[in-house]
Every structure is written in structure tokens, then in C-alpha cells.
Enzyme design. Structure first.
Site: not given
Ligand code: FES
Length: 144
Positions: A33, A103
Site C-alpha cells: 500500500c 494496518c
Molecule cells: Fe496501508 Fe493501511 S492501507 S497501512
């Protein structure tokens, strides 16, 4: 979708910022991400975490979990801080949506990385602390 506690810690994060001359610093990321988390610790002579701060380029769940994680480790010994798992943080936040569980690992790993750095600087071994990973997207699936 998010609990009131998550929204509270996201809108009003605790312990955000950095510590000058910290006892330990840890940075971890999630290459999938692109989010990054940095944790700073100020540990006193007795091994108690006097202060802790975090900085993140991260999503809202990463902000909320880091904020709660800092609250949970502040005032604890470094050994106790090791017991603050992502599961404990999620429970303290009244849960996270399943897609956001990873996360919370960012916060846990950043604390471990900061503890690792602290132990290295002190030349000590913290029982149970494993060498942290720099990229949590390469680590095993999130523990629930
Ligand atoms: Fe990357 Fe939450 S989407 S840490």
C-alpha cells in the site's frame, strides 16, 4: 464501518510527532500500500518508556492504531511493550474492518523496530524480541 474509538484516534491522534535524541527509532513500511510508519522511544534508566511518538505516511487505520499503540506502551517497561500486539491494539479500538487488519501490524512492527534499535544501542537483549521486518507486506499474514 469504523468504531467511534477508531474515528476518535484518527481525528485526534495521540503522541504524533518525533522525539529529539530518542533512545530508539524504528521505521517500517508496507510496500503493497506504500504506507510508512516511524516510531520514536524515550526510555529511562529503569527500562520504562517515558515517552513515545509516531509519524506516518499512512491510511486512517494506521494513524488510529499507532495512536492507540503509543497510548498502550507509554509508561510500560520495554518487556511489557513487547506484549502490546496488534490484536491488543485492535481490541482497545473496538475492532477494525478485516481489510484494515494489516494496518495495525504496521504499528506493532514499528514498536518492535524501535525496541530493537534501543536494545542495539544499549547492547542488551530483550527477551522474546525478534529482528523486525522492514516491510510488513513480506511478513506472514496478519495474526488475528
Ligand atoms: Fe496501508 Fe493501511 S492501507 S497501512
Amino acid at each position: 464501518m469504523y468504531s467511534e474509538k477508531v474515528m476518535d484516534h484518527f481525528s485526534n491522534p495521540r503522541n504524533m510527532g518525533e522525539i529529539e535524541n530518542p533512545s530508539g527509532v524504528g521505521t517500517v513500511g508496507n510496500a503493497k500500500c506504500g504506507d510508512i510508519m516511524r516510531m520514536y522511544l524515550d526510555v529511562d534508566e529503569a527500562g520504562v518508556i517515558r515517552d513515545v511518538k509516531f509519524k506516518t505516511f499512512g491510511c486512517g487505520a494506521a494513524v488510529a492504531t499507532s495512536s492507540m499503540a503509543t497510548e498502550l506502551v507509554k509508561g510500560r517497561t520495554v518487556e511489557e511493550a513487547l506484549q502490546v500486539t496488534n490484536k491488543a491494539v485492535m481490541e482497545a479500538l473496538d475492532g477494525l474492518p478485516p481489510v484494515k487488519v494489516h494496518c495495525s501490524l504496521l504499528a506493532e512492527e514499528a514498536i518492535h523496530a524501535a525496541l530493537w534499535d534501543y536494545a542495539k544501542r544499549q547492547g542488551i537483549v530483550i527477551e522474546g524480541l525478534k529482528e523486525p521486518v522492514a516491510d510488513i507486506s513480506e511478513s506472514p499474514p496478519a495474526r488475528l
